[in-house]
Write an enzyme that holds these catalytic residues in place. Structure first.
Site, PDB file in Angstrom:
ATOM      1  CD  GLN A   1      37.707 -18.846  13.535  1.00 54.58           C
ATOM      2  OE1 GLN A   1      37.838 -19.278  12.395  1.00 54.58           O
ATOM      3  NE2 GLN A   1      36.889 -17.853  13.820  1.00 54.58           N
TER       4      GLN A   1
ATOM      5  CG  HIS B   1      29.273 -20.278   9.217  1.00 52.52           C
ATOM      6  ND1 HIS B   1      30.357 -19.947   8.441  1.00 52.52           N
ATOM      7  CD2 HIS B   1      28.184 -20.109   8.408  1.00 52.52           C
ATOM      8  CE1 HIS B   1      29.950 -19.589   7.226  1.00 52.52           C
ATOM      9  NE2 HIS B   1      28.630 -19.676   7.188  1.00 52.52           N
TER      10      HIS B   1
END
Length: 716
Positions: free
Chosen positions: A444, A580
């Site tokens: 990610q 996030h």
């Protein structure tokens, strides 16, 4: 008297009890003929649904123009397909036949394997059933009678589902059309004739009963249906185009990635060209991160189970995680034991076997043999916590939290932005794996921001602007924004409702101030710890992909989780807010989507091989190699084809490999210091000095130009 309120504000009154079809007829014969289903007080119903004798109800009739109608028709088409298969093949065992986003399927067990050669016969039988205009008739029975009915029909899967999956139901519903009867909640169209002729069987694949690889293997027959033949034709065209763009095929042809069973399913091996493509994206993101004040960090690929228990990822996502790695030899067995106890259904004989096996492996904890399952699981859990257990990292955020928590923080330090290309691991079921878009190990482009509540709006805005910029640089500017909110009726979310309301209001306000497309809240789409903003991108053939995401989190920093703090201007501790964000999400999934979006024909700045030098003859090889070296020195990714093959064959090969530019050199070019530039899309654009050609390519790269994508017949 019954009063019926309609969407246009009008009302109808009936002194006798009526069903919905009779109401439609009372409104008009045309509507009664066009209606296929309805909504009574917000609940979908068949037209045969009997309305109450008195009181007031809200009624909305569905015709094929309503968005809800298509899935209802497809549900009915699944029943017709199953009926056709049962007419053609003996001893068919039916499982489930749900609707999907693009069609429907039915899982079934047959004496022999189906193939595409059978599709014509099945479709022909479906046409006969449709022509028979069989009504869909609903009836309900007590569960005991329903089990007997399914036993008489020889439908063992339905019997098991009634006994287990529907174990708490007192009665269940069935639908009949002609000789075909199926356990089903509904809703359905009035009769088979409402399906029309716009349907198509698509493929057949393997499946397992209730998705369990240890259970019976079934065949899954996929199909689709539309109300209009034109819509079906357009859909089939998109499917054909998607096949040509399939990243699994193009990835192999273009030598980008491979998957090897000896390494493991769902684990990507990046080939040099694919690694180059990925590095280009990573370098671009890293440049953006530096410019926006992010700090790079690295974290390990594993962490202690307790870390993820604190964050909530364990056990919230237990089913999609690899088993814990345990220090003690009995650790994994005890872990399985605990899960079996928590799920229930563990008989005393199996319980004793598990306990004995754990003892053999060295489990020495107290076990309350006469206690409840919860007490037994708690005792085993207590023993497990005395020994080290690790997980393959399912998420990066707990690791970044511990970096934040590693030293005291002041309000002057905030916002702190920590970024990492962090690899994580999820145990996806083998049947759900799909090339690069559904994998078990992925990286990610992750970052976590820690800020004050006053800084939330500005930081969320910055994250959204970065995601917009990244997507725009890749020509992915056709997207909508989805606001993932909590479902108040679900138990999967952590934290107080007041905190959730505050977080949801904050992200919705920023998204709307930025005038992002969409911005409609979707309950149930939030992460378990906070609401999120997802970028749902539509690719060049009309498919939607959820890519970048920004999530606002008041819960993980809270006292009940990690108890994060910073010292405020009042010299007192305060709680930071956490954001996030991942503009691309998973590198594997994003690049899989990117391959299909561009049909493998990447823009120049991303192409693994940006240009190829082609020699007219062996006499110009020396000059060709000199050109290649100058291209490399200028920072371009260049290869050379110096074979003695004909120039036309070399051009054709480079075209098929989707090389953006070809630089053709002959003796005349050698004498003049030029190259003849050939564009993958525009063809021959003429001779020019080498320095000018290099400058042209460098300018296109610097501007990250995304040009017109190749036409269908140019794709590999």
């Amino acid at each position: 008297m019954l009063t019926i309120s309609l969407p246009d504000g009008s009302q109808r009154r009936f002194e006798k009890q009526v069903n919905v079809r009779e109401v439609a007829l009372d409104i008009g014969e045309g509507l009664a003929k066009a209606a296929i289903a309805c909504e009574v007080d917000g609940v979908q119903r068949d037209l045969s649904h009997q309305l109450p004798a008195d009181g007031e109800v809200q009624l909305r009739l569905y015709t094929k123009r309503d968005p809800e109608a298509l899935s209802i028709m497809r549900h009915s088409a699944a029943h017709v397909m199953a009926q056709a298969v049962m007419r053609l093949f003996p001893d068919v065992q039916l499982a489930f036949g749900p609707v999907t986003d693009t069609g429907f399927y039915y899982d079934m067990q047959l004496p022999r394997a189906l193939s595409e050669d059978d599709f014509a016969a099945i479709e022909a039988e479906m046409k006969k059933i449709i022509k028979e205009d069989l009504p869909f008739e609903r009836f309900e029975q007590l569960k005991a009678d329903s089990i007997q009915l399914c036993e008489e029909m020889g439908q063992g899967f339905k019997v098991e589902h009634l006994q287990t999956g529907l174990g708490d139901e007192e009665s269940v519903s069935f639908y009949r059309q002609g000789e075909f009867v199926d356990l089903c909640r509904g809703v359905h169209v009035p009769s088979t004739a409402h399906l029309g002729k716009a349907f198509k069987l698509l493929s057949v694949a393997g499946a397992y009963w209730k998705g369990d690889a240890s259970r019976q293997q079934l065949q899954r027959l996929y199909a689709t249906a539309f109300f209009d033949k034109k819509e079906l034709k357009e859909h089939l065209h998109r499917l054909e185009e998607a096949k040509k763009r399939d990243h699994r095929v193009l990835g192999k042809q273009l030598d980008l990635f491979t998957i090897d069973n000896k390494v493991g399913s769902g684990l990507i091996l990046w080939m040099p060209k694919g690694a180059t493509l990925r590095q280009c994206l990573e370098e671009y993101i890293r440049d953006e991160l530096r410019r926006r004040g992010y700090q790079a960090v690295y974290t390990p690929h594993i962490g202690r189970v307790e870390l993820y228990e604190t964050s909530g990822h364990f056990p919230y996502y237990r089913e999609s995680q690899f088993p814990p790695l345990c220090e003690h030899e009995a650790g994994q067995l005890v872990d399985v034991f605990v899960e079996r106890l928590k799920k229930g259904g563990l008989d005393s004989a199996d319980e004793q076997k598990l306990l004995q096996a754990a003892r053999v492996l060295g489990y020495e904890g107290d076990y309350p043999a006469d206690g409840t399952n919860e007490e037994k699981a708690a005792a085993l859990d207590a023993w497990a916590h005395e020994h080290e257990r690790y997980l393959l990292k399912p998420m990066n955020c707990p690791h970044h939290i511990m970096i934040y928590k590693s030293k005291p923080r002041s309000y002057r330090d905030l916002p702190i932005r920590l970024a990492e290309f962090g690899s994580v691991y999820r145990y996806e079921q083998s049947g759900e794996l799909s090339g690069m878009t559904r994998v078990r190990g992925f990286t990610q482009d992750d970052a976590h921001l820690f800020c004050t509540e006053d800084q939330v709006a500005e930081e969320v805005r910055g994250c959204l602007e970065m995601t917009q910029g990244v997507l725009q640089s890749l020509g992915m500017d056709n997207y909508r924004v989805r606001l993932g909110f909590r479902d108040p009726d679900s138990t999967k979310y952590v934290g107080d409702s007041e905190v959730w309301d505050r977080a949801e209001a904050a992200i919705e306000r920023v998204a709307k101030e930025m005038n992002l497309p969409g911005c409609e809240p979707e309950p149930g789409e939030a992460a378990f710890y906070g609401p999120k903003i997802d970028f749902v991108v539509t690719d060049c053939i009309g498919r939607e992909w959820q890519l970048g995401t920004v999530q606002l989190d008041y819960n993980l920093p809270s006292e009940g989780r990690f108890a994060l703090e910073y010292i405020g201007p009042d010299n007192k501790p305060h709680r930071p807010v956490m954001i996030h964000r991942a503009p691309l999400g998973s590198m594997e999934r994003f690049i899989g989507v990117l391959i299909e979006h561009f049909s493998g024909a990447f823009p120049l700045w991303l192409a693994p091989e940006q240009c190829r030098v082609l020699t007219v003859s062996e006499k110009s090889e020396e000059y060709g190699r000199e050109v290649q070296q100058k291209l490399l020195a200028a920072g371009l990714r260049a290869e050379g084809d110096y074979r003695g093959a004909k120039l036309g064959a070399k051009i054709r090969e480079a075209q098929l490999e989707l090389i953006p530019y070809m630089l053709v050199v002959g003796e005349k070019d050698r004498d003049n210091g030029t190259v003849t530039v050939r564009d993958r899309q525009d063809g021959d654009i003429g001779a020019m000095p080498l320095d000018e050609a290099i400058a042209k390519l460098q300018d296109e790269i610097a501007r990250k130009v995304v040009r017109q994508r190749p036409a269908d017949d140019e794709a590999v």
